[in-house]
Design an enzyme around this catalytic site. Sequence first.
Site: not given
Length: 539
Positions: A326, A301, A312
């Site tokens: 998740k 999460s 990224d």
Amino acid sequence: MKSERRGLSLFVVVLVLLVSAVLGGVYGPSVGAAASSADDYQTAVKQFTRVLDVVQSNYADPVDVDKEVYQGAIPGMLRVLDPHSNFFDARQFALLREDQRGRYYGVGMIVAPRENHTVVMAPYVGAPAYNAGLRPGDVIIKVDEKATDGLTTTEVADMLKGQKGTIVKIVVTREGYNEPLTFTVTRGEIPRHSVDIAFLIKPNIGYIRLSAFNETTDHEIAESLKELNASNLDGLVLDMRGNPGGLLNEAVAVGDMFLEKNQLIVSHHGRASQDHRYYAVRGNQGITVPLVILVNNNSASATEIVSGAVQDHDRGLIVGETTFGKGLVQTVQALSENTGLALTTARYYTPSGRLIQRDYKSISLYQYHYERKVPDHPTEIKLTDSGRQVTGGGGITPDIIVSEPKLNKFQQELFRFDVFYPAEAGVGGFTRAYLGERPTITHDFSVDDNVMHEFRNYLSKHNVRYAEADLAENQDWVKRKIKQEVFMSTFGMQDGFKVLLEADPQVQKAVDSVPQARALYQNARKIVAQRNGGALDQP
């Protein structure tokens, strides 16, 4: 009375269905669509009532209506939707709020079941239990004159909690003492720290262990960076292994501390709902220390939000094992009777557009939660800021994969007998027995031949069979476990944790990867600057 309880339970069911209808309108095509299906909801409630009446009237044993509804009907309904929509009874909802707030009221110690008793594993340093003199290995036999025999550890833990300033009497047995010991402890506010420890793991290399995302996380991380003088570090290891996540805004705040101003951190959108994009508002404020993040398959999460953003944007390296996957957004709604509902309303996406959520529709709930089954092939391939390929649809895959070492048969056997952990008289608890005769332990303690001799005697005394060849082969591991438990019992969890980190292969790889993280970050900043037609300011 039964009819009253059934009425309350049914009221909760109806409320859940109505909340679902409302959210369906908010996040769905239109309010009209939800309104047009009102008859369906009424029919469903009537059918449920009929089934409940038949069960109550004809089932072989007496029926607990609350259990039927709270543990059966509502969770069953939500389980059909996805693995993370969840219903919380009053106790579960109170614990959820404790975790989110990052504090509760009690005595401040970790307890665990051992040999059908509740044993103190570790008092928090500076907490009321610690100041009163409770120690790891103490076996709790009474709380406020009530015997703990037959009670679960959860029940004992609930008895230890209470309003701030109230007094609780705790009676324990302790190794080396013939009579039980009584401690009078004044309950206080106990912080649930999200930062477990922050220190220099090597000269000029910082280490921060982040175990949760609650309302105090951004403040704790900021304080840790300040204490470590992060701007002047050669590298920083952010350990989020086992971090199950928590509050979205805290994940965004942590990402904001490391990324450049205006960089995207995460986005989410649901069925026909507007995209919501979260950006770094303040930016890293000059903290450009090379960053390595540690994760494993229990990292989920909010942890995956931060890890995905760092990966990224090429801000740092991700080391360890693929995360849980998740990426569903839960909206938490308070219901009647102090219960609550967490309903999935959207999905999380990393800055490159990767879906964090792992597949759950084509596998069983057991496979999803316990086997951690991931797609055989990546469902998505995206590019980072510098053009590196990263995959989506199955959690965050590390840049450098390092598996956690598995226990061998001999090590598993020692754990099976609770050899290292505090335990009551009988099998288990070498540390407890060893410390019971030595009131003074210093930080110079080491597991020498004398300690190992006592360890062998302990194994023989408690009929733990072993081959000398196995002990010789695992001697370094055994010595480290003994030292870890001795330090934890004597100095607290942080000191014991430091001992554990000394030989942690994932941590060692993270530290060794700092130069690679620095090169990655500098190269990405150069590429982005060239792409934007500007000059690069070297960190």
